[in-house]
Design an enzyme around this catalytic site. Structure first.
Site, mmCIF file in Angstrom:
data_model
loop_
_atom_site.group_PDB
_atom_site.id
_atom_site.type_symbol
_atom_site.label_atom_id
_atom_site.label_comp_id
_atom_site.label_asym_id
_atom_site.label_seq_id
_atom_site.Cartn_x
_atom_site.Cartn_y
_atom_site.Cartn_z
ATOM 1 N N SER A 6 0.914 -1.154 -0.035
ATOM 2 C CA SER A 6 0.151 -0.066 0.071
ATOM 3 C C SER A 6 0.994 1.254 -0.062
ATOM 4 C CB SER A 6 -0.816 0.082 1.284
ATOM 5 O OG SER A 6 -1.380 1.295 1.305
ATOM 6 N N HIS A 31 -1.312 -1.232 -4.389
ATOM 7 C CA HIS A 31 -2.523 -0.772 -3.672
ATOM 8 C C HIS A 31 -2.616 0.870 -3.465
ATOM 9 C CE1 HIS A 31 -5.965 -2.234 -0.946
ATOM 10 N NE2 HIS A 31 -5.619 -1.175 -0.374
ATOM 11 N N ASP A 33 -4.901 3.535 -1.613
ATOM 12 C CA ASP A 33 -6.095 3.568 -0.830
ATOM 13 C C ASP A 33 -6.613 4.991 -0.966
ATOM 14 O OD1 ASP A 33 -6.100 1.082 0.912
ATOM 15 O OD2 ASP A 33 -4.073 1.753 1.317
ATOM 16 N N MET A 35 -9.383 7.676 0.123
ATOM 17 C CA MET A 35 -10.177 7.971 1.408
ATOM 18 C C MET A 35 -10.852 9.168 1.224
ATOM 19 S SD MET A 35 -7.909 6.354 4.475
ATOM 20 C CE MET A 35 -6.858 4.806 4.158
ATOM 21 N N HIS A 64 -8.350 0.982 -3.851
ATOM 22 C CA HIS A 64 -9.468 0.422 -2.723
ATOM 23 C C HIS A 64 -10.104 1.853 -2.286
ATOM 24 C CE1 HIS A 64 -9.338 -0.898 1.847
ATOM 25 N NE2 HIS A 64 -10.800 -0.569 1.244
ATOM 26 N N MET A 66 -12.469 3.904 -0.302
ATOM 27 C CA MET A 66 -13.019 4.048 1.173
ATOM 28 C C MET A 66 -13.708 5.407 1.150
ATOM 29 S SD MET A 66 -9.873 2.609 3.299
ATOM 30 C CE MET A 66 -8.656 2.750 1.856
ATOM 31 N N MET A 135 -11.183 -6.780 5.192
ATOM 32 C CA MET A 135 -10.258 -5.931 5.960
ATOM 33 C C MET A 135 -9.737 -6.470 7.385
ATOM 34 S SD MET A 135 -10.033 -3.006 4.293
ATOM 35 C CE MET A 135 -8.990 -2.128 5.604
HETATM 36 C C1 DX5 Z 1 -6.212 0.946 5.668
HETATM 37 C C2 DX5 Z 1 -5.819 0.687 4.376
HETATM 38 C C3 DX5 Z 1 -4.586 -0.228 4.413
HETATM 39 C C4 DX5 Z 1 -3.392 0.249 5.023
HETATM 40 C C5 DX5 Z 1 -2.630 -1.119 5.303
HETATM 41 O O1 DX5 Z 1 -7.396 1.444 5.512
HETATM 42 O O2 DX5 Z 1 -6.844 -0.039 3.481
HETATM 43 O O3 DX5 Z 1 -4.304 -0.570 2.834
HETATM 44 O O4 DX5 Z 1 -2.807 1.166 4.324
HETATM 45 O O5 DX5 Z 1 -1.579 -0.471 5.995
HETATM 46 P P1 DX5 Z 1 -0.618 -1.507 7.168
HETATM 47 O O6 DX5 Z 1 -0.077 -2.712 6.313
HETATM 48 O O7 DX5 Z 1 0.327 -0.517 7.816
HETATM 49 O O8 DX5 Z 1 -1.665 -2.027 8.012
HETATM 50 ZN ZN ZN Z 2 -6.187 -0.711 1.573
#
Ligand code: DX5
Ligand code: ZN
Length: 214
Positions: A6, A31, A33, A35, A64, A66, A135
């Site tokens: 990520s 990946h 993220d 948000m 991903h 969110m 998750m």
């Molecule tokens: C959290 C994200 C993850 C996060 C994972 O909302 O979806 O992808 O970045 O980070 P680690 O591996 O540090 O838990």
């Molecule tokens: Zn993620």
């Protein structure tokens, strides 16, 4: 095991360097993220930044979402031609319609389940998706502690997948390291997302990715 680091844990002041590092280090997916500050209490990056990531990445993007208003965000990111776009089932009134929309854009649709959501909630969507993301932390932040109940959930999801769509992959996201990778593999995970373990690893990015490839 496929590895999807990520970039949330990358140094955004050196994003190009950090995207190249995971691609050269042997990751399978990048990946991303996304948000929106509404569905989760954090705000990250949009298509302007991710289009630069897409140009640099030599591996496919795994986006991903969110966010609230998934369909709007699918339209924003589709031109970047990611391999996957995943959305949260908890935030979508018409998941089947959205899956068809993503598929129609030549992108692989994936559904995400928060820690409390049972795999049975998506039983009748499984035949239409290419991946389910479970998750293993609450979405919103990197560096959180792994929630072990996901292990039982992987097994239950795997049993449903075997009946409905054996080609569907199981991806796990949050708190993943070399300490829990074996149990995830044993439970039936196909893809793992790892942010802080990869980017903050004292042995370096390449060695971190290698240690997850079991
Ligand atoms: C959290 C994200 C993850 C996060 C994972 O909302 O979806 O992808 O970045 O980070 P680690 O591996 O540090 O838990
Ligand atoms: Zn993620």
């Amino acid at each position: 095991m496929l590895i999807a680091p990520s970039i949330l844990s990358a140094d955004f002041g050196n994003l190009a360097r950090d995207v190249r590092a995971i691609c050269d280090g042997g990751c399978d997916l990048v990946h991303v993220d996304v948000m929106d500050g509404h569905f989760v209490p954090n705000l990250t990056i949009g298509p302007v930044v991710v289009s630069s990531v897409a140009k640099i990445a030599s591996k496919p993007l795994d986006i991903h979402l969110m966010v609230e208003n998934n369909s709007f965000f699918v339209d924003l990111f589709a031109p970047l031609k990611p391999k996957y776009i995943s959305f949260h089932i908890e935030e979508e009134k018409h998941p089947h319609r959205l899956i068809q929309k993503i598929r129609g854009l030549d992108i692989s649709p994936a559904i995400v389940l928060n820690p409390h959501t049972p795999p049975e909630a998506i039983e009748f969507l499984l035949e239409d998706v290419d991946m389910v993301l479970l998750m293993s932390v609450n979405p919103g932040f990197g560096g959180q502690k792994f929630i072990p109940s996901v292990l039982e959930k992987i097994k239950r999801l795997k049993a449903l997948i075997e009946i409905k769509n054996p080609n569907c992959l199981i991806e796990i996201d949050g708190g993943i390291s070399d300490k829990n990778i074996e149990s995830l593999k044993e439970a039936g995970a196909d893809v793992v997302v790892a942010g802080s373990f990869v980017y903050n690893n004292p042995n370096g990015i390449n060695s971190a990715i290698e240690s997850l490839k079991i």
